[in-house]
Design a protein around this motif. Structure first.
Motif, PDB file in Angstrom:
ATOM      1  N   LEU A 181       6.209  -8.050   0.060  1.00  0.00           N
ATOM      2  CA  LEU A 181       5.244  -9.147  -0.053  1.00  0.00           C
ATOM      3  C   LEU A 181       3.852  -8.545  -0.057  1.00  0.00           C
ATOM      4  N   GLU A 182       3.069  -8.850  -1.076  1.00  0.00           N
ATOM      5  CA  GLU A 182       1.726  -8.259  -1.188  1.00  0.00           C
ATOM      6  C   GLU A 182       0.705  -9.378  -1.420  1.00  0.00           C
ATOM      7  N   ALA A 183      -0.328  -9.388  -0.572  1.00  0.00           N
ATOM      8  CA  ALA A 183      -1.329 -10.455  -0.634  1.00  0.00           C
ATOM      9  C   ALA A 183      -2.284 -10.290  -1.817  1.00  0.00           C
ATOM     10  N   GLN A 184      -2.540  -9.030  -2.236  1.00  0.00           N
ATOM     11  CA  GLN A 184      -3.530  -8.831  -3.311  1.00  0.00           C
ATOM     12  C   GLN A 184      -2.906  -8.119  -4.505  1.00  0.00           C
ATOM     13  N   ALA A 226       3.412  -3.305   7.057  1.00  0.00           N
ATOM     14  CA  ALA A 226       2.589  -2.218   6.482  1.00  0.00           C
ATOM     15  C   ALA A 226       1.311  -2.835   5.926  1.00  0.00           C
ATOM     16  N   THR A 227       0.620  -3.562   6.815  1.00  0.00           N
ATOM     17  CA  THR A 227      -0.505  -4.405   6.379  1.00  0.00           C
ATOM     18  C   THR A 227      -1.832  -3.659   6.256  1.00  0.00           C
ATOM     19  N   GLY A 228      -1.870  -2.372   6.645  1.00  0.00           N
ATOM     20  CA  GLY A 228      -3.074  -1.564   6.450  1.00  0.00           C
ATOM     21  C   GLY A 228      -4.273  -2.052   7.244  1.00  0.00           C
ATOM     22  N   GLY A 236       1.853   2.962   8.646  1.00  0.00           N
ATOM     23  CA  GLY A 236       0.566   3.116   7.957  1.00  0.00           C
ATOM     24  C   GLY A 236      -0.650   2.781   8.805  1.00  0.00           C
ATOM     25  N   ASP A 237      -1.744   2.455   8.107  1.00  0.00           N
ATOM     26  CA  ASP A 237      -3.037   2.252   8.764  1.00  0.00           C
ATOM     27  C   ASP A 237      -3.047   1.090   9.750  1.00  0.00           C
ATOM     28  N   CYS A 238      -2.079   0.182   9.669  1.00  0.00           N
ATOM     29  CA  CYS A 238      -2.066  -0.956  10.601  1.00  0.00           C
ATOM     30  C   CYS A 238      -1.620  -0.523  11.988  1.00  0.00           C
ATOM     31  N   GLU A 297      -8.345  14.222  -3.529  1.00  0.00           N
ATOM     32  CA  GLU A 297      -8.245  15.689  -3.630  1.00  0.00           C
ATOM     33  C   GLU A 297      -7.524  16.315  -2.450  1.00  0.00           C
ATOM     34  N   ASN A 298      -7.048  15.453  -1.515  1.00  0.00           N
ATOM     35  CA  ASN A 298      -6.442  16.028  -0.305  1.00  0.00           C
ATOM     36  C   ASN A 298      -4.990  15.613  -0.111  1.00  0.00           C
ATOM     37  N   TYR A 299      -4.351  15.165  -1.198  1.00  0.00           N
ATOM     38  CA  TYR A 299      -2.942  14.819  -1.064  1.00  0.00           C
ATOM     39  C   TYR A 299      -2.127  16.044  -1.466  1.00  0.00           C
ATOM     40  N   GLY A 345      -2.962  -0.972  -2.268  1.00  0.00           N
ATOM     41  CA  GLY A 345      -3.776  -1.020  -1.045  1.00  0.00           C
ATOM     42  C   GLY A 345      -5.145  -0.406  -1.245  1.00  0.00           C
ATOM     43  N   GLN A 346      -5.680   0.148  -0.171  1.00  0.00           N
ATOM     44  CA  GLN A 346      -7.067   0.659  -0.190  1.00  0.00           C
ATOM     45  C   GLN A 346      -7.289   1.778  -1.201  1.00  0.00           C
ATOM     46  N   ILE A 347      -6.274   2.590  -1.442  1.00  0.00           N
ATOM     47  CA  ILE A 347      -6.491   3.814  -2.217  1.00  0.00           C
ATOM     48  C   ILE A 347      -6.843   3.526  -3.672  1.00  0.00           C
ATOM     49  N   ARG A 370      -6.059   8.133   9.828  1.00  0.00           N
ATOM     50  CA  ARG A 370      -5.623   7.151   8.818  1.00  0.00           C
ATOM     51  C   ARG A 370      -5.882   7.721   7.442  1.00  0.00           C
ATOM     52  N   GLN A 371      -4.848   8.266   6.860  1.00  0.00           N
ATOM     53  CA  GLN A 371      -4.920   8.921   5.556  1.00  0.00           C
ATOM     54  C   GLN A 371      -3.635   8.627   4.796  1.00  0.00           C
ATOM     55  N   LEU A 372      -3.619   9.029   3.532  1.00  0.00           N
ATOM     56  CA  LEU A 372      -2.403   8.842   2.727  1.00  0.00           C
ATOM     57  C   LEU A 372      -1.214   9.566   3.343  1.00  0.00           C
ATOM     58  N   THR A 373      -1.462  10.805   3.755  1.00  0.00           N
ATOM     59  CA  THR A 373      -0.354  11.610   4.283  1.00  0.00           C
ATOM     60  C   THR A 373       0.285  10.934   5.501  1.00  0.00           C
ATOM     61  N   SER A 381       0.811 -13.893   0.600  1.00  0.00           N
ATOM     62  CA  SER A 381       0.427 -13.366   1.908  1.00  0.00           C
ATOM     63  C   SER A 381       1.416 -13.828   2.979  1.00  0.00           C
ATOM     64  N   ALA A 382       1.912 -12.872   3.761  1.00  0.00           N
ATOM     65  CA  ALA A 382       2.816 -13.237   4.861  1.00  0.00           C
ATOM     66  C   ALA A 382       1.966 -13.802   5.997  1.00  0.00           C
ATOM     67  N   VAL A 383       2.319 -14.980   6.480  1.00  0.00           N
ATOM     68  CA  VAL A 383       1.501 -15.596   7.531  1.00  0.00           C
ATOM     69  C   VAL A 383       2.173 -15.606   8.906  1.00  0.00           C
ATOM     70  N   GLY A 426       0.853  -1.187   0.000  1.00  0.00           N
ATOM     71  CA  GLY A 426       0.000   0.000   0.000  1.00  0.00           C
ATOM     72  C   GLY A 426       0.889   1.238   0.000  1.00  0.00           C
ATOM     73  N   PRO A 427       0.303   2.421   0.166  1.00  0.00           N
ATOM     74  CA  PRO A 427       1.105   3.652   0.182  1.00  0.00           C
ATOM     75  C   PRO A 427       2.224   3.632   1.232  1.00  0.00           C
ATOM     76  N   ALA A 428       1.955   3.078   2.414  1.00  0.00           N
ATOM     77  CA  ALA A 428       2.985   3.045   3.470  1.00  0.00           C
ATOM     78  C   ALA A 428       4.137   2.140   3.053  1.00  0.00           C
ATOM     79  N   GLY A 429       3.823   0.936   2.605  1.00  0.00           N
ATOM     80  CA  GLY A 429       4.847  -0.033   2.224  1.00  0.00           C
ATOM     81  C   GLY A 429       5.664   0.442   1.032  1.00  0.00           C
TER      82      GLY A 429
HETATM   83  C1  LIG Z   1     -12.587   4.097  -0.616  1.00  0.00           C
HETATM   84  C2  LIG Z   1     -11.416   4.796   0.065  1.00  0.00           C
HETATM   85  C3  LIG Z   1     -11.117   6.097  -0.258  1.00  0.00           C
HETATM   86  C4  LIG Z   1     -10.046   6.761   0.359  1.00  0.00           C
HETATM   87  N1  LIG Z   1      -9.775   8.047  -0.013  1.00  0.00           N
HETATM   88  C5  LIG Z   1      -8.731   8.698   0.564  1.00  0.00           C
HETATM   89  C6  LIG Z   1      -8.405  10.038   0.160  1.00  0.00           C
HETATM   90  O1  LIG Z   1      -9.048  10.625  -0.710  1.00  0.00           O
HETATM   91  N2  LIG Z   1      -7.335  10.631   0.779  1.00  0.00           N
HETATM   92  C7  LIG Z   1      -6.589  10.017   1.739  1.00  0.00           C
HETATM   93  O2  LIG Z   1      -5.634  10.610   2.241  1.00  0.00           O
HETATM   94  N3  LIG Z   1      -6.891   8.747   2.127  1.00  0.00           N
HETATM   95  C8  LIG Z   1      -7.933   8.078   1.573  1.00  0.00           C
HETATM   96  N4  LIG Z   1      -8.224   6.801   1.966  1.00  0.00           N
HETATM   97  C9  LIG Z   1      -7.413   6.183   3.035  1.00  0.00           C
HETATM   98  C10 LIG Z   1      -6.096   5.629   2.454  1.00  0.00           C
HETATM   99  O3  LIG Z   1      -6.402   4.816   1.339  1.00  0.00           O
HETATM  100  C11 LIG Z   1      -5.360   4.834   3.516  1.00  0.00           C
HETATM  101  O4  LIG Z   1      -5.096   5.647   4.626  1.00  0.00           O
HETATM  102  C12 LIG Z   1      -4.034   4.283   2.955  1.00  0.00           C
HETATM  103  O5  LIG Z   1      -4.267   3.465   1.836  1.00  0.00           O
HETATM  104  C13 LIG Z   1      -3.287   3.487   4.021  1.00  0.00           C
HETATM  105  O6  LIG Z   1      -2.142   2.955   3.428  1.00  0.00           O
HETATM  106  P1  LIG Z   1      -1.411   1.663   4.043  1.00  0.00           P
HETATM  107  O7  LIG Z   1      -0.292   1.358   3.105  1.00  0.00           O
HETATM  108  O8  LIG Z   1      -1.126   1.886   5.465  1.00  0.00           O
HETATM  109  O9  LIG Z   1      -2.498   0.500   4.031  1.00  0.00           O
HETATM  110  P2  LIG Z   1      -3.348  -0.164   2.857  1.00  0.00           P
HETATM  111  O10 LIG Z   1      -3.675   0.818   1.810  1.00  0.00           O
HETATM  112  O11 LIG Z   1      -4.467  -0.850   3.563  1.00  0.00           O
HETATM  113  O12 LIG Z   1      -2.351  -1.241   2.224  1.00  0.00           O
HETATM  114  C14 LIG Z   1      -1.973  -2.386   2.935  1.00  0.00           C
HETATM  115  C15 LIG Z   1      -1.565  -3.467   1.954  1.00  0.00           C
HETATM  116  O13 LIG Z   1      -1.041  -4.575   2.680  1.00  0.00           O
HETATM  117  C16 LIG Z   1      -1.484  -5.783   2.101  1.00  0.00           C
HETATM  118  N5  LIG Z   1      -1.441  -6.827   3.142  1.00  0.00           N
HETATM  119  C17 LIG Z   1      -2.171  -6.886   4.282  1.00  0.00           C
HETATM  120  N6  LIG Z   1      -1.830  -7.971   5.000  1.00  0.00           N
HETATM  121  C18 LIG Z   1      -0.869  -8.618   4.284  1.00  0.00           C
HETATM  122  C19 LIG Z   1      -0.125  -9.819   4.496  1.00  0.00           C
HETATM  123  N7  LIG Z   1      -0.292 -10.556   5.604  1.00  0.00           N
HETATM  124  N8  LIG Z   1       0.773 -10.196   3.549  1.00  0.00           N
HETATM  125  C20 LIG Z   1       0.977  -9.441   2.429  1.00  0.00           C
HETATM  126  N9  LIG Z   1       0.278  -8.304   2.176  1.00  0.00           N
HETATM  127  C21 LIG Z   1      -0.614  -7.894   3.099  1.00  0.00           C
HETATM  128  C22 LIG Z   1      -2.894  -5.442   1.638  1.00  0.00           C
HETATM  129  O14 LIG Z   1      -3.321  -6.354   0.609  1.00  0.00           O
HETATM  130  C23 LIG Z   1      -2.722  -4.010   1.131  1.00  0.00           C
HETATM  131  O15 LIG Z   1      -2.389  -3.971  -0.245  1.00  0.00           O
HETATM  132  C24 LIG Z   1      -9.278   6.112   1.363  1.00  0.00           C
HETATM  133  C25 LIG Z   1      -9.609   4.789   1.702  1.00  0.00           C
HETATM  134  C26 LIG Z   1     -10.652   4.129   1.067  1.00  0.00           C
HETATM  135  C27 LIG Z   1     -10.981   2.696   1.448  1.00  0.00           C
END
Ligand SMILES: Cc1cc2nc3c(=O)[nH]c(=O)nc-3n(C[C@H](O)[C@H](O)[C@H](O)COP(=O)(O)OP(=O)(O)OC[C@H]3O[C@@H](n4cnc5c(N)ncnc54)[C@H](O)[C@@H]3O)c2cc1C
Length: 301
Positions: A30-33, A107-109, A272-274, A46-48, A37-39, A280-283, A78-80, A10-13
């Motif tokens: 390592l990425e499970a999907q 950085a599992t979000g 990140g979000d985990c 519009e807020n980055y 990530g969520q974004i 919990r945002q991109l920033t 997927s990391a287990v 995801g963005p953090a990783g």
């Molecule tokens: C619909 C939606 C709209 C959004 N809009 C905005 C926005 O406009 N602005 C903003 O700032 N934020 C927005 N966000 C929030 C933003 O997307 C998150 O804060 C950001 O993606 C968090 O990044 P992350 O890398 O921490 O986690 P995630 O994006 O959740 O990424 C985590 C990744 O880890 C992988 N993962 C998890 N467990 C494992 C494992 N065991 N092994 C391998 N891989 C694994 C997941 O598959 C995923 O790809 C939005 C979120 C959603 C759902």
């Protein structure tokens, strides 16, 4: 053997990968999907800071290309579990393969919560969705429902009201948790109908969803609402239980780590979000990615 394994693209990783690679370390992600990530699910960010407007997919793809351009390797698995062998950490995956590194960044979000009723998994993709912005267009002109009462549920209902004939907004309380501005916007939409103090009890339909049975919590009465889709927006939850041996979790399952992004295990970091945090945002996710990567680099050095 890599310097750093990052769990989650995801963005953090991906940000952690960019910082670690630029500091001269080798990185395996390592990425499970799929990367992003969520974004990846949002049509417009519009807020980055620095980017007026960008789609989630374009943003994630640029980030991915930036990380791989610097030399990040990525394995879709997927990391287990993580085995702490002191100076070496072994990450085991669901494909049976294991990878070694000097440091690991979690950085599992977070992922969408499920209602937890019968047939929810079976009908996912057949009327049940957890992403209105991804799947809303498939239900143009149809009657749909959104379940939830926070900001995501309100913005999903607002988004769907532009495509769908009727949007039933089903919420278990009599008031929404989302912002007043969104509540006001949604109250002005003629095709959005509130179904308050109600819970979704049953999902009906043969191959695809045709109606939901809702129960009024006050009267105890149930009724069927005919809909082609139910968008579930009842919040998110992390999934870090497999890593409890190396990282402390709070009561909701988020990794309890300070601003330094360290964990209770030397050589294991988080971003990140985990992580347990307020926003919990991109920033905040990319900021953590940078902090965790530089902490890991310094640990290895
Ligand atoms: C619909 C939606 C709209 C959004 N809009 C905005 C926005 O406009 N602005 C903003 O700032 N934020 C927005 N966000 C929030 C933003 O997307 C998150 O804060 C950001 O993606 C968090 O990044 P992350 O890398 O921490 O986690 P995630 O994006 O959740 O990424 C985590 C990744 O880890 C992988 N993962 C998890 N467990 C494992 C494992 N065991 N092994 C391998 N891989 C694994 C997941 O598959 C995923 O790809 C939005 C979120 C959603 C759902």
């Amino acid at each position: 053997m890599k310097d750093i394994i990052i769990i989650g693209a995801g963005p953090a990783g991906l940000t952690a990968a960019i910082y670690a690679l630029r500091a001269g370390k080798s990185v395996l992600i390592l990425e499970a999907q799929s990367y992003g990530g969520q974004i990846i699910n949002t049509p417009d960010i519009e807020n980055y800071p620095g980017l007026k407007s960008v789609s989630g997919f374009d943003y994630a793809t640029t980030l991915y290309e930036q990380a791989t351009g610097f030399g990040a390797e990525i394995e879709y698995t997927s990391a287990v579990s993580i085995e702490d062998k002191g100076e070496i950490k072994t990450v085991h995956t669901d494909s049976g393969e294991s990878f070694d590194a000097r440091a690991v960044i979690l950085a599992t979000g977070a992922k969408n919560k499920h209602i937890g009723i019968d047939r929810e998994e079976e009908l996912t993709g057949r009327g049940i969705s957890y992403c209105a912005t991804c799947d809303g267009a498939f239900f143009k002109g149809k009657d749909v429902a959104v379940c939830g009462g926070g900001n995501t549920a309100l913005s999903d209902a607002l988004f769907l009201s532009a495509y769908c004939r009727t949007v039933y907004l089903i919420h278990r309380r009599d008031q929404f948790r989302g912002s007043d501005a969104d509540v006001k916007k949604i109250s002005d939409k003629e095709n959005v109908k509130f179904v308050l103090n109600s819970t979704v009890e049953k999902l009906n339909g043969e191959q695809t969803l045709s109606s939901v049975t809702v129960k009024d919590k006050i009267s105890g009465e149930t009724k069927d609402i005919e809909v082609s889709a139910l968008f579930v927006a009842i919040g998110q939850e992390p999934d870090n239980s497999s890593f409890e041996n190396v990282a402390e979790l709070d009561d909701k399952g988020y990794i309890d780590s300070p601003e330094s992004c360290t964990t209770k295990t030397a050589g294991v970091f988080t971003a990140g979000d985990c992580r347990k945090k307020e926003v919990r945002q991109l920033t905040t996710a990319v900021a953590d990615g940078a902090v965790a990567a530089l902490a890991a680099v310094s640990y290895i050095s």
